[in-house]
Enzyme design. Sequence first.
Site, PDB file in Angstrom:
ATOM      1  N   TRP A   1      -2.995  -2.732  -1.380  1.00 10.69           N
ATOM      2  CA  TRP A   1      -2.623  -4.126  -1.667  1.00 10.69           C
ATOM      3  C   TRP A   1      -3.431  -4.947  -0.674  1.00 10.69           C
ATOM      4  O   TRP A   1      -3.208  -4.877   0.532  1.00 10.69           O
ATOM      5  CB  TRP A   1      -1.117  -4.297  -1.446  1.00 10.69           C
ATOM      6  CG  TRP A   1      -0.558  -5.613  -1.870  1.00 10.69           C
ATOM      7  CD1 TRP A   1      -0.148  -5.981  -3.125  1.00 10.69           C
ATOM      8  CD2 TRP A   1      -0.291  -6.751  -1.025  1.00 10.69           C
ATOM      9  NE1 TRP A   1       0.343  -7.263  -3.109  1.00 10.69           N
ATOM     10  CE2 TRP A   1       0.267  -7.763  -1.845  1.00 10.69           C
ATOM     11  CE3 TRP A   1      -0.467  -7.013   0.330  1.00 10.69           C
ATOM     12  CZ2 TRP A   1       0.649  -9.012  -1.358  1.00 10.69           C
ATOM     13  CZ3 TRP A   1      -0.094  -8.260   0.822  1.00 10.69           C
ATOM     14  CH2 TRP A   1       0.457  -9.235  -0.021  1.00 10.69           C
TER      15      TRP A   1
ATOM     16  N   ARG B   1       5.354  -0.140  -6.047  1.00  9.12           N
ATOM     17  CA  ARG B   1       5.316  -0.888  -4.786  1.00  9.12           C
ATOM     18  C   ARG B   1       4.364  -2.084  -4.855  1.00  9.12           C
ATOM     19  O   ARG B   1       4.417  -2.961  -4.002  1.00  9.12           O
ATOM     20  CB  ARG B   1       4.857   0.032  -3.655  1.00  9.12           C
ATOM     21  CG  ARG B   1       5.867   1.095  -3.293  1.00  9.12           C
ATOM     22  CD  ARG B   1       5.241   2.122  -2.397  1.00  9.12           C
ATOM     23  NE  ARG B   1       4.908   1.586  -1.091  1.00  9.12           N
ATOM     24  CZ  ARG B   1       5.618   1.793   0.006  1.00  9.12           C
ATOM     25  NH1 ARG B   1       6.711   2.489  -0.051  1.00  9.12           N
ATOM     26  NH2 ARG B   1       5.239   1.307   1.161  1.00  9.12           N
TER      27      ARG B   1
ATOM     28  N   HIS C   1      18.548 -37.388  -2.631  1.00  4.38           N
ATOM     29  CA  HIS C   1      17.873 -37.725  -1.373  1.00  4.38           C
ATOM     30  C   HIS C   1      16.359 -37.571  -1.471  1.00  4.38           C
ATOM     31  O   HIS C   1      15.677 -37.517  -0.454  1.00  4.38           O
ATOM     32  CB  HIS C   1      18.436 -36.868  -0.233  1.00  4.38           C
ATOM     33  CG  HIS C   1      19.887 -37.148   0.039  1.00  4.38           C
ATOM     34  ND1 HIS C   1      20.334 -38.332   0.554  1.00  4.38           N
ATOM     35  CD2 HIS C   1      20.999 -36.398  -0.213  1.00  4.38           C
ATOM     36  CE1 HIS C   1      21.665 -38.305   0.649  1.00  4.38           C
ATOM     37  NE2 HIS C   1      22.085 -37.138   0.178  1.00  4.38           N
TER      38      HIS C   1
ATOM     39  N   CYS D   1       0.817  -1.211   0.000  1.00  3.41           N
ATOM     40  CA  CYS D   1       0.000   0.000   0.000  1.00  3.41           C
ATOM     41  C   CYS D   1       0.855   1.266   0.000  1.00  3.41           C
ATOM     42  O   CYS D   1       1.922   1.304   0.600  1.00  3.41           O
ATOM     43  CB  CYS D   1      -0.871   0.033   1.243  1.00  3.41           C
ATOM     44  SG  CYS D   1      -1.840  -1.437   1.485  1.00  3.41           S
TER      45      CYS D   1
ATOM     46  N   LYS E   1      13.357 -15.904  -9.024  1.00  2.00           N
ATOM     47  CA  LYS E   1      13.113 -14.944 -10.117  1.00  2.00           C
ATOM     48  C   LYS E   1      12.154 -15.534 -11.147  1.00  2.00           C
ATOM     49  O   LYS E   1      11.222 -14.876 -11.595  1.00  2.00           O
ATOM     50  CB  LYS E   1      14.415 -14.561 -10.842  1.00  2.00           C
ATOM     51  CG  LYS E   1      15.351 -13.627 -10.148  1.00  2.00           C
ATOM     52  CD  LYS E   1      14.938 -12.189 -10.121  1.00  2.00           C
ATOM     53  CE  LYS E   1      14.207 -11.852  -8.862  1.00  2.00           C
ATOM     54  NZ  LYS E   1      14.996 -11.531  -7.694  1.00  2.00           N
TER      55      LYS E   1
ATOM     56  N   GLU F   1       8.567 -15.719  -9.739  1.00  2.00           N
ATOM     57  CA  GLU F   1       7.825 -14.481  -9.520  1.00  2.00           C
ATOM     58  C   GLU F   1       7.564 -13.701 -10.798  1.00  2.00           C
ATOM     59  O   GLU F   1       6.536 -13.058 -10.924  1.00  2.00           O
ATOM     60  CB  GLU F   1       8.482 -13.607  -8.445  1.00  2.00           C
ATOM     61  CG  GLU F   1       9.853 -13.115  -8.803  1.00  2.00           C
ATOM     62  CD  GLU F   1      10.456 -12.216  -7.735  1.00  2.00           C
ATOM     63  OE1 GLU F   1       9.726 -11.679  -6.901  1.00  2.00           O
ATOM     64  OE2 GLU F   1      11.691 -12.049  -7.757  1.00  2.00           O
TER      65      GLU F   1
ATOM     66  N   LYS G   1       6.478  -4.393  -3.936  1.00  2.00           N
ATOM     67  CA  LYS G   1       7.908  -4.077  -3.887  1.00  2.00           C
ATOM     68  C   LYS G   1       8.381  -3.895  -2.458  1.00  2.00           C
ATOM     69  O   LYS G   1       9.505  -4.220  -2.118  1.00  2.00           O
ATOM     70  CB  LYS G   1       8.157  -2.794  -4.695  1.00  2.00           C
ATOM     71  CG  LYS G   1       9.620  -2.403  -4.796  1.00  2.00           C
ATOM     72  CD  LYS G   1      10.389  -3.420  -5.602  1.00  2.00           C
ATOM     73  CE  LYS G   1      11.871  -3.128  -5.690  1.00  2.00           C
ATOM     74  NZ  LYS G   1      12.629  -4.329  -6.087  1.00  2.00           N
TER      75      LYS G   1
ATOM     76  N   ASN H   1      -2.088   2.191   5.784  1.00  2.00           N
ATOM     77  CA  ASN H   1      -1.216   1.050   5.454  1.00  2.00           C
ATOM     78  C   ASN H   1      -0.981   0.287   6.742  1.00  2.00           C
ATOM     79  O   ASN H   1      -0.844   0.903   7.797  1.00  2.00           O
ATOM     80  CB  ASN H   1       0.156   1.524   4.958  1.00  2.00           C
ATOM     81  CG  ASN H   1       0.075   2.238   3.639  1.00  2.00           C
ATOM     82  OD1 ASN H   1      -0.968   2.266   2.998  1.00  2.00           O
ATOM     83  ND2 ASN H   1       1.194   2.834   3.232  1.00  2.00           N
ATOM     84  N   GLY H   2      -0.852  -1.033   6.650  1.00  2.67           N
ATOM     85  CA  GLY H   2      -0.597  -1.829   7.856  1.00  2.67           C
ATOM     86  C   GLY H   2      -1.812  -2.672   8.193  1.00  2.67           C
ATOM     87  O   GLY H   2      -2.724  -2.826   7.370  1.00  2.67           O
TER      88      GLY H   2
ATOM     89  N   GLU I   1      18.082 -18.076  -5.914  1.00  5.34           N
ATOM     90  CA  GLU I   1      17.691 -16.785  -6.473  1.00  5.34           C
ATOM     91  C   GLU I   1      17.128 -16.966  -7.892  1.00  5.34           C
ATOM     92  O   GLU I   1      16.138 -16.333  -8.275  1.00  5.34           O
ATOM     93  CB  GLU I   1      18.908 -15.840  -6.464  1.00  5.34           C
ATOM     94  CG  GLU I   1      18.702 -14.477  -7.078  1.00  5.34           C
ATOM     95  CD  GLU I   1      17.577 -13.650  -6.461  1.00  5.34           C
ATOM     96  OE1 GLU I   1      17.018 -14.050  -5.431  1.00  5.34           O
ATOM     97  OE2 GLU I   1      17.237 -12.603  -7.049  1.00  5.34           O
TER      98      GLU I   1
HETATM   99  C1  F6R Z   1      12.311 -10.800  -5.054  1.00  3.53           C
HETATM  100  C2  F6R Z   1      12.150  -9.712  -4.132  1.00  3.53           C
HETATM  101  C3  F6R Z   1      11.753 -10.010  -2.736  1.00  3.53           C
HETATM  102  C4  F6R Z   1      12.499  -9.101  -1.766  1.00  3.53           C
HETATM  103  C5  F6R Z   1      11.981  -9.308  -0.334  1.00  3.53           C
HETATM  104  C6  F6R Z   1      12.745  -8.464   0.658  1.00  3.53           C
HETATM  105  O1  F6R Z   1      12.680 -10.357  -6.317  1.00  3.53           O
HETATM  106  O2  F6R Z   1      12.329  -8.587  -4.489  1.00  3.53           O
HETATM  107  O3  F6R Z   1      11.957 -11.349  -2.426  1.00  3.53           O
HETATM  108  O4  F6R Z   1      13.864  -9.388  -1.846  1.00  3.53           O
HETATM  109  O5  F6R Z   1      10.628  -8.977  -0.279  1.00  3.53           O
HETATM  110  O6  F6R Z   1      12.642  -7.108   0.350  1.00  3.53           O
HETATM  111  P1  F6R Z   1      13.695  -6.066   0.862  1.00  3.53           P
HETATM  112  O7  F6R Z   1      15.010  -6.385   0.243  1.00  3.53           O
HETATM  113  O8  F6R Z   1      13.163  -4.740   0.415  1.00  3.53           O
HETATM  114  O9  F6R Z   1      13.762  -6.198   2.346  1.00  3.53           O
END
Ligand code: F6R
Length: 607
Positions: free
Chosen positions: A73, A27, A503, A2, A484, A487, A602, A99-100, A480
């Site tokens: 959100w 975001r 295993h 949000c 990627k 997502e 984000k 927000n929250g 990672e």
């Molecule tokens: C994946 C991604 C998320 C963030 C996670 C932590 O591409 O961006 O997994 O890495 O939400 O976010 P930050 O780094 O902002 O604490």
Amino acid sequence: MCGIVGYVGPRNVPDVLLDGLRRLEYRGYDSAGIAVLQADDIAVCRRVGPVGKLIEAVSPELTGHTGIGHTRWATHGGVTEANAHPHMDGPERIAVIHNGIIENHQALRARLQEEGVVFRSETDTEVLPHLIRKLYRGDPLEAVRSALQLVQGTYGCAVVFLDHPGTIIAARNGSPLVLGKGNGESFLASDPHALAALTREVVYLEDRELVRITTKGWEITRLDGAKIDHAIHLLEEEWGSGDKGAYMHHMLKEIHEQPESLRRCLSGRVVPEEGGARLGGLDLSPREIVAIRRVGILGCGTSFHASLVGAHAMEQLARIPSFAEIASEFRYRNPLIEPDDLFFAVSQSGETADTMGAIKEVQVKGGRVMGIVNVVGSSIARTCGRGVYVHSGPEIAVASTKAFTSQVGALLVASLMFARTRALGPHEGKNFGEELLKVPDKVREYLDNPGPILKAVELLTSGKYVFFFGRGVSHAVAMEGALKLKEVAYVPCMSYPAAEMKHGPIALIDAKTPVVAVVPDDIMRDKTLSNVQEVRARGARVVVIHTEGDHEAGRLGDVAIAVPRAPSLISPLLTVLPMQLFAYHAGLALGRDIDRPRNLAKSVTVE
Ligand code: F6R
């Protein structure tokens, strides 16, 4: 997640709010709305979907000089117009954005309903305008204060009252808010990014603080009533505009910015002539570094993967017992924290609620925790007090790319600094430092000639699911890569340390299962290649990420992608690049919303 914007001043408020909401789009959100004070009522407009839809819906005739705007959100209640913010009290004289999460919203709602209040949404937020109305005796600040004293949970909220044009009341507890100072005007936002084009002078609210914002400035008090004064921060110009430039997507732009973002992260910090590194923001004397007995590195998602690489480097290079842990798990396992431990909290946004919770757990137990953060002045940076800014610049795409490489870069620099202070000789330190400083050019070299990415993407999108594996630091890269691809392209993926396959997970390999093997030429290479043979023998089709010139490794792949050679601990900065490109191009091929994948945000400001 949000987003909040607010404005009081001479400009036309819908323009300021809608522009601010556009800047907060990155975001992640699913609906948006604004409230604008008019002479006789509060005009509210809300829409499900992108801010563009809200912009279309707001009448060009709507004008005003006090208002608030929100991107939601969904947490409590589905994605509907009725659940979008702002929410209003019964007589529609108070509008709230939030927000929250209000944790005791059910109890509050039940009590208000008993008193005859009719709710119009399923949200937790809606208890706020009704509570505020109930407690309002003419002073808007005191009404919000009294309401928030009854609330448990987290909030960044903003409230406007029809009776008080030219005033916004805002409050923060666990969800960031920043105030912006203009000339005869004031701004409010959940993220300084929304203010970048309007002012450079900002103040960050702290938890349990309330503010009365007017055109003349603001007055901040604590929830208990005590007055507070905060120093003005200047937003960094370097933070930049965050536009897409010539690229089709922010994600691709950010992938290609990595040579520069890494250079910013490393330069001036790695000092090869001293065989070491300097990180002034940590403010640790050599004696304090020698006294560290254990390093813990905490983060979520991509930042956790960077933490894993950091923990390998701390232990292997600096010879300090080290571990990385997912922040949301760490905080709830009542961890033992010793005075000679050092923790790092890794976060791009600096606002992640789970990471913030872990920091507080360390601090409550008397431990030391330092931030490895991108966003300057963010809550995590300020709560830690000391740390390292990774200087990636704005990362707008939801999927993190350049922040990952800069986080790894910063953790490698810290490892080198600690190593040189403790056990590493000047010659080895110099070599490692020089290798680190070569990375930005190697990243550029790779990105200029990334190999058969599209062929790999064809293979990766041809199965039901994809396996990623690697060993040591390359397992972090495999994790990672899988994150990627999940997502951005919504392709089901799993990641394992390569030797774990036998295993159990190898049962899932059948003819044509796509596998990505991360096999740089390091001490684990031969063992990982054996694991590649094992899955090939069962029909898997393998994309091998290998070191340039290692033809034997390349030959084991149906598709082989070579990255420039680097020492093992540094290799993630290169092996992760094809992973980022796989996700981007797979997302593109499958028609995904690359910069704003579904359901994601984000900045994850709720637990
Ligand atoms: C994946 C991604 C998320 C963030 C996670 C932590 O591409 O961006 O997994 O890495 O939400 O976010 P930050 O780094 O902002 O604490």
